[in-house]
Design an enzyme around this catalytic site. Structure first.
Site, PDB file in Angstrom:
ATOM      1  N   LEU A  93     -27.472 -94.825  16.269  1.00 60.63           N
ATOM      2  CA  LEU A  93     -28.033 -95.858  17.148  1.00 60.63           C
ATOM      3  C   LEU A  93     -26.913 -96.695  17.786  1.00 60.63           C
ATOM      4  O   LEU A  93     -25.964 -97.072  17.112  1.00 60.63           O
ATOM      5  CB  LEU A  93     -28.954 -96.759  16.304  1.00 60.63           C
ATOM      6  N   HIS A 108     -34.196-119.333  13.267  1.00 58.99           N
ATOM      7  CA  HIS A 108     -33.090-118.436  13.654  1.00 58.99           C
ATOM      8  C   HIS A 108     -32.577-117.667  12.435  1.00 58.99           C
ATOM      9  O   HIS A 108     -32.276-116.481  12.513  1.00 58.99           O
ATOM     10  CB  HIS A 108     -31.949-119.229  14.286  1.00 58.99           C
ATOM     11  N   ASP A 134     -37.856-113.567  20.826  1.00 59.93           N
ATOM     12  CA  ASP A 134     -38.224-114.943  21.172  1.00 59.93           C
ATOM     13  C   ASP A 134     -39.224-115.526  20.173  1.00 59.93           C
ATOM     14  O   ASP A 134     -39.995-114.787  19.556  1.00 59.93           O
ATOM     15  CB  ASP A 134     -38.822-114.955  22.589  1.00 59.93           C
TER      16      ASP A 134
HETATM   17  C1  IPE Z   1     -34.774-115.741  26.114  1.00 58.01           C
HETATM   18  O1  IPE Z   1     -35.528-116.672  25.410  1.00 58.01           O
HETATM   19  C2  IPE Z   1     -33.437-115.573  25.479  1.00 58.01           C
HETATM   20  C3  IPE Z   1     -33.427-115.003  24.146  1.00 58.01           C
HETATM   21  C4  IPE Z   1     -34.459-114.588  23.460  1.00 58.01           C
HETATM   22  C5  IPE Z   1     -32.135-114.882  23.554  1.00 58.01           C
HETATM   23  P1  IPE Z   1     -35.628-118.202  25.887  1.00 58.01           P
HETATM   24  O2  IPE Z   1     -36.487-118.869  24.878  1.00 58.01           O
HETATM   25  O3  IPE Z   1     -34.281-118.754  26.105  1.00 58.01           O
HETATM   26  O4  IPE Z   1     -36.348-118.076  27.296  1.00 58.01           O
HETATM   27  P2  IPE Z   1     -37.216-119.115  28.117  1.00 58.01           P
HETATM   28  O5  IPE Z   1     -36.404-120.361  28.239  1.00 58.01           O
HETATM   29  O6  IPE Z   1     -38.478-119.350  27.336  1.00 58.01           O
HETATM   30  O7  IPE Z   1     -37.476-118.435  29.410  1.00 58.01           O
HETATM   31  C1  IPE Z   2     -35.234-117.142  20.506  1.00 58.09           C
HETATM   32  O1  IPE Z   2     -36.035-118.098  19.926  1.00 58.09           O
HETATM   33  C2  IPE Z   2     -33.790-117.252  20.075  1.00 58.09           C
HETATM   34  C3  IPE Z   2     -32.871-117.737  21.111  1.00 58.09           C
HETATM   35  C4  IPE Z   2     -33.183-117.994  22.340  1.00 58.09           C
HETATM   36  C5  IPE Z   2     -31.493-117.930  20.709  1.00 58.09           C
HETATM   37  P1  IPE Z   2     -36.183-119.540  20.584  1.00 58.09           P
HETATM   38  O2  IPE Z   2     -35.103-120.424  20.035  1.00 58.09           O
HETATM   39  O3  IPE Z   2     -36.229-119.442  22.055  1.00 58.09           O
HETATM   40  O4  IPE Z   2     -37.579-120.010  20.014  1.00 58.09           O
HETATM   41  P2  IPE Z   2     -38.746-120.699  20.833  1.00 58.09           P
HETATM   42  O5  IPE Z   2     -39.032-119.829  22.024  1.00 58.09           O
HETATM   43  O6  IPE Z   2     -38.257-122.059  21.229  1.00 58.09           O
HETATM   44  O7  IPE Z   2     -39.887-120.760  19.882  1.00 58.09           O
HETATM   45 MG    MG Z   3     -37.726-119.145  23.391  1.00 53.51          MG
END
Ligand code: IPE
Ligand code: IPE
Ligand code: MG
Length: 236
Positions: A127, A33, A16
């Site tokens: 793995l 990303h 995240d």
């Molecule tokens: C969880 O992160 C999903 C992934 C890392 C793929 P999100 O960014 O979607 O989660 P919330 O919305 O903060 O809970």
């Molecule tokens: C996690 O990073 C990746 C996915 C959920 C696909 P985020 O896109 O949630 O990044 P933040 O949390 O908004 O910074």
């Molecule tokens: Mg996120």
């Protein structure tokens, strides 16, 4: 603590913070990303070298479809390109790739790239990388319940066959329990990630955003894991 570092058998990684990583640098979220892919590749190689047996990676949740179309499309394209072009290291490192999640409504070209990498790595057994894509724990538990109902309806099982062990083996994949959940970016929640498998996991929430979660950060996570006292309900 002795000097020998224990490596968790099954790590769950909630990757995240990509968007915030980019935004804080004045970039578009998509750059976060993209950068995360490079971080992930190196981390997978590192985990394989350290002898981690299973790693479940949260790549896209069932809820992530709520994001605007542009970001969802970007991510779908990124997944396809990564699986088609950037996953050569999994073959070199004898890593087996699995996917957990619902196929619907993933685009066909993404599904094709997923199926290809699964097929190409099916005989690897170092793995195991379980990539959670269009994944949600609620969906997984519902899908498993439906699968067992169908088995019961078809006379393949009796009610007494539905034990904890049997249920676990009929989840998307028959994986061992998660020992350690790491969620980057400082958020303190699971966001629908592998709730069944993580019931006795230890949790670690580093503040760094995923693109910065490098080998050094991973070492810190391992050190923390080695300080935990896991009791599983017993007395020590
Ligand atoms: C969880 O992160 C999903 C992934 C890392 C793929 P999100 O960014 O979607 O989660 P919330 O919305 O903060 O809970
Ligand atoms: C996690 O990073 C990746 C996915 C959920 C696909 P985020 O896109 O949630 O990044 P933040 O949390 O908004 O910074
Ligand atoms: Mg996120």
């Amino acid at each position: 603590m002795n000097n020998k570092v224990e490596v968790p058998n099954h790590i769950g990684l909630i990757m995240d913070g990509n968007g915030r990583w980019a935004q804080e640098r004045g970039f578009a979220r998509t750059i976060g990303h993209k950068t995360a892919v490079a971080t992930l590749k190196d981390l997978c190689i590192y985990m394989a070298d350290l002898g981690v047996r299973y790693a479940s990676l949260y790549a896209f949740s069932t809820e992530n479809f709520k994001r605007d179309n542009k970001e969802v499309d970007f991510l779908m394209n990124l997944f396809m390109n990564v699986f088609n072009k950037e996953f050569n290291f999994v073959k070199e490192k004898k890593i087996r790739v699995l996917f957990s999640g619902r196929r619907e409504p993933l685009p066909n070209n993404v599904l094709k790239s997923m199926d290809k990498i699964v097929e190409e790595t099916k005989n690897n057994n170092d793995l195991v990388l379980n990539i959670c894509l269009n994944y949600g724990s609620h969906a997984e538990i519902i899908d498993t319940a439906k699968k067992l109902c169908n088995m019961y309806k078809n006379g393949e099982i009796e009610l007494k066959d539905i034990t904890e062990d049997f249920f676990q083996r009929n989840l998307y994949h028959d994986l061992p329990p998660i020992d350690y959940v790491i969620r980057t970016s400082g958020e303190l929640r699971l966001s629908n990630f592998m709730m069944y498998q993580a019931s006795y996991a230890e949790f670690y929430f580093p503040k760094v955003y995923f693109p910065d979660f490098n080998r050094k950060e991973f070492d810190k996570a391992l050190e923390e894991y080695n300080n935990r006292d896991r009791r599983f309900g017993g007395i020590k």
